[in-house]
Scaffold this motif. Structure first.
Motif, PDB file in Angstrom:
ATOM      1  N   ALA A   1      27.256 -58.789 -13.496  1.00  0.00           N
ATOM      2  CA  ALA A   1      28.263 -59.584 -15.108  1.00  0.00           C
ATOM      3  C   ALA A   1      28.613 -58.120 -16.059  1.00  0.00           C
ATOM      4  N   ALA A   2      28.798 -57.106 -15.463  1.00  0.00           N
ATOM      5  CA  ALA A   2      29.252 -55.834 -16.230  1.00  0.00           C
ATOM      6  C   ALA A   2      30.350 -55.868 -14.830  1.00  0.00           C
ATOM      7  N   VAL A   3      31.097 -56.269 -13.939  1.00  0.00           N
ATOM      8  CA  VAL A   3      31.690 -56.395 -13.454  1.00  0.00           C
ATOM      9  C   VAL A   3      32.799 -57.137 -13.668  1.00  0.00           C
ATOM     10  N   ARG A   4      32.089 -58.055 -13.988  1.00  0.00           N
ATOM     11  CA  ARG A   4      33.019 -59.347 -14.456  1.00  0.00           C
ATOM     12  C   ARG A   4      33.320 -59.155 -15.986  1.00  0.00           C
ATOM     13  N   GLU A   5      32.749 -58.471 -17.177  1.00  0.00           N
ATOM     14  CA  GLU A   5      33.013 -57.831 -18.475  1.00  0.00           C
ATOM     15  C   GLU A   5      34.033 -56.782 -18.507  1.00  0.00           C
TER      16      GLU A   5
ATOM     17  N   ALA B   1      37.938 -56.731 -19.906  1.00  0.00           N
ATOM     18  CA  ALA B   1      38.757 -55.744 -20.768  1.00  0.00           C
ATOM     19  C   ALA B   1      39.903 -55.209 -20.086  1.00  0.00           C
ATOM     20  N   GLY B   2      40.778 -55.724 -19.390  1.00  0.00           N
ATOM     21  CA  GLY B   2      41.697 -55.884 -18.403  1.00  0.00           C
ATOM     22  C   GLY B   2      41.872 -54.131 -17.297  1.00  0.00           C
ATOM     23  N   ALA B   3      40.539 -54.333 -16.624  1.00  0.00           N
ATOM     24  CA  ALA B   3      40.580 -54.269 -15.117  1.00  0.00           C
ATOM     25  C   ALA B   3      40.744 -55.240 -14.164  1.00  0.00           C
ATOM     26  N   ALA B   4      41.222 -54.748 -12.404  1.00  0.00           N
ATOM     27  CA  ALA B   4      42.227 -55.149 -11.517  1.00  0.00           C
ATOM     28  C   ALA B   4      40.961 -54.682 -10.593  1.00  0.00           C
ATOM     29  N   PRO B   5      40.835 -55.379  -9.765  1.00  0.00           N
ATOM     30  CA  PRO B   5      40.295 -55.299  -8.170  1.00  0.00           C
ATOM     31  C   PRO B   5      41.167 -54.417  -7.138  1.00  0.00           C
ATOM     32  N   ALA B   6      40.309 -53.241  -6.966  1.00  0.00           N
ATOM     33  CA  ALA B   6      41.999 -52.190  -6.347  1.00  0.00           C
ATOM     34  C   ALA B   6      41.692 -52.787  -4.508  1.00  0.00           C
ATOM     35  N   THR B   7      42.895 -52.367  -3.856  1.00  0.00           N
ATOM     36  CA  THR B   7      43.091 -52.594  -2.672  1.00  0.00           C
ATOM     37  C   THR B   7      41.592 -52.140  -1.552  1.00  0.00           C
ATOM     38  N   LEU B   8      41.412 -50.965  -2.376  1.00  0.00           N
ATOM     39  CA  LEU B   8      40.556 -50.209  -1.187  1.00  0.00           C
ATOM     40  C   LEU B   8      39.012 -50.553  -1.737  1.00  0.00           C
ATOM     41  N   ASP B   9      39.247 -51.058  -2.604  1.00  0.00           N
ATOM     42  CA  ASP B   9      37.753 -52.147  -2.583  1.00  0.00           C
ATOM     43  C   ASP B   9      36.993 -52.620  -1.812  1.00  0.00           C
TER      44      ASP B   9
ATOM     45  N   ARG C   1      31.643 -51.232  -7.090  1.00  0.00           N
ATOM     46  CA  ARG C   1      32.644 -51.921  -7.071  1.00  0.00           C
ATOM     47  C   ARG C   1      33.903 -51.016  -7.354  1.00  0.00           C
ATOM     48  N   VAL C   2      34.713 -50.841  -6.865  1.00  0.00           N
ATOM     49  CA  VAL C   2      36.199 -49.817  -7.030  1.00  0.00           C
ATOM     50  C   VAL C   2      37.150 -50.976  -7.665  1.00  0.00           C
ATOM     51  N   LEU C   3      37.677 -50.427  -8.984  1.00  0.00           N
ATOM     52  CA  LEU C   3      38.401 -51.190  -9.541  1.00  0.00           C
ATOM     53  C   LEU C   3      39.452 -50.513 -10.301  1.00  0.00           C
ATOM     54  N   THR C   4      40.634 -50.955 -10.724  1.00  0.00           N
ATOM     55  CA  THR C   4      41.564 -50.403 -11.352  1.00  0.00           C
ATOM     56  C   THR C   4      41.962 -50.707 -12.682  1.00  0.00           C
ATOM     57  N   ASP C   5      41.958 -49.242 -13.703  1.00  0.00           N
ATOM     58  CA  ASP C   5      42.799 -49.867 -15.056  1.00  0.00           C
ATOM     59  C   ASP C   5      43.530 -50.096 -15.337  1.00  0.00           C
TER      60      ASP C   5
ATOM     61  N   GLY D   1      46.730 -48.846 -13.281  1.00  0.00           N
ATOM     62  CA  GLY D   1      46.193 -48.214 -11.963  1.00  0.00           C
ATOM     63  C   GLY D   1      45.116 -47.375 -11.313  1.00  0.00           C
ATOM     64  N   ASN D   2      44.689 -46.929 -12.017  1.00  0.00           N
ATOM     65  CA  ASN D   2      43.347 -45.297 -12.320  1.00  0.00           C
ATOM     66  C   ASN D   2      42.779 -46.189 -11.128  1.00  0.00           C
ATOM     67  N   GLU D   3      42.052 -45.857 -10.528  1.00  0.00           N
ATOM     68  CA  GLU D   3      40.520 -46.246  -9.632  1.00  0.00           C
ATOM     69  C   GLU D   3      39.812 -45.830 -10.178  1.00  0.00           C
TER      70      GLU D   3
END
Length: 243
Positions: free
Chosen positions: A204-208, A212-220, A227-231, A234-236
């Protein structure tokens, strides 16, 4: 938003060496040492409420870091003492195009840039670290995202150049976003971690955070517990498990 800031993570070829450098320079201590990481912690009196985490990576540093630390000083003599101490411990002076400025730009033993600031009123009560500074093409936008996922409100603005967040407690470093038009080209060697509180749901936290504007990172890696995301620029960063 249920997440909070918990770590500043630095990739390192030799985590133990780099951790010893930063612990000695900041007057902190190595708290946890294990094969996957080395953690450095500040004394409670400092106000820094994060872990400074060094993790092993095989890749060498290629470009100037997009996230770096600014160290606080109380007097010009204190600033000079910090610079001398950093050089004694294995740091070096570097030129990143700063020109004639009152702060001193250095690099740690693995080339990670940091600044030793001249005395500034805004950083008089931060402890050893004045600021975690993030390069940003759009400081207002990036600051708004990080304010939402950390709960740190905007406390300072300098025209359209810099936006600063501060923990609600009013203690510890600022998290600042400085206008810089350089294009991100490689994975950041310095990144932030956030985590939901103990008992909260990780998914649920990841979904939140994504909402808010993050995206899954290619290295996730879905096999990892975090979970590895990007802001939005593009900052991991990582969303760790509840703690």
């Amino acid at each position: 938003m249920s997440t909070r800031l918990v770590n500043l993570v630095i990739d390192a070829a030799r985590p133990e060496v780099l951790a010893d450098f930063w612990a000695a320079l900041l007057g902190w201590h190595v708290d946890v040492e294990q094969p996957g990481e080395v953690d450095v912690r500040a004394p409670e009196s400092d106000g820094w409420d994060l872990d400074l985490v060094f993790v092993p990576v095989p890749e060498p540093k290629e470009v100037k870091n997009r996230i770096h630390l600014d160290l606080a000083s109380s007097t010009l003599a204190h600033q000079a003492t910090l610079v001398a101490r950093a050089l004694e411990l294995g740091g070096r002076r570097v030129d990143v195009g700063q020109g004639a400025v009152p702060w001193v730009v250095l690099a740690d033993p693995e080339g990670n840039e940091f600044c030793v600031l001249e005395p500034r009123e805004r950083y008089a009560d931060t402890g050893a670290v004045a600021s975690i500074l993030v390069d940003a093409r759009a400081p207002e936008v990036l600051a708004a995202f990080w304010a939402r996922i950390t709960g740190w409100p905007v406390q300072a603005r300098e025209d359209d150049v810099l936006v600063g967040l501060r923990a609600p407690s009013g203690r510890g470093p600022w998290l600042e976003f400085l206008r810089n038009d350089d294009v991100k080209r490689v994975k950041n060697r310095v990144h932030l971690d956030v985590a939901p509180p103990a008992g909260a749901g990780h998914a649920a936290a990841v979904r939140e955070v994504i909402a808010a504007g993050a995206a899954p990172a290619t290295l996730d890696d879905p096999e990892l517990p975090w979970r590895v995301l990007t802001d939005p620029e593009g900052n991991e960063f990582c969303v760790l498990t509840p703690r």
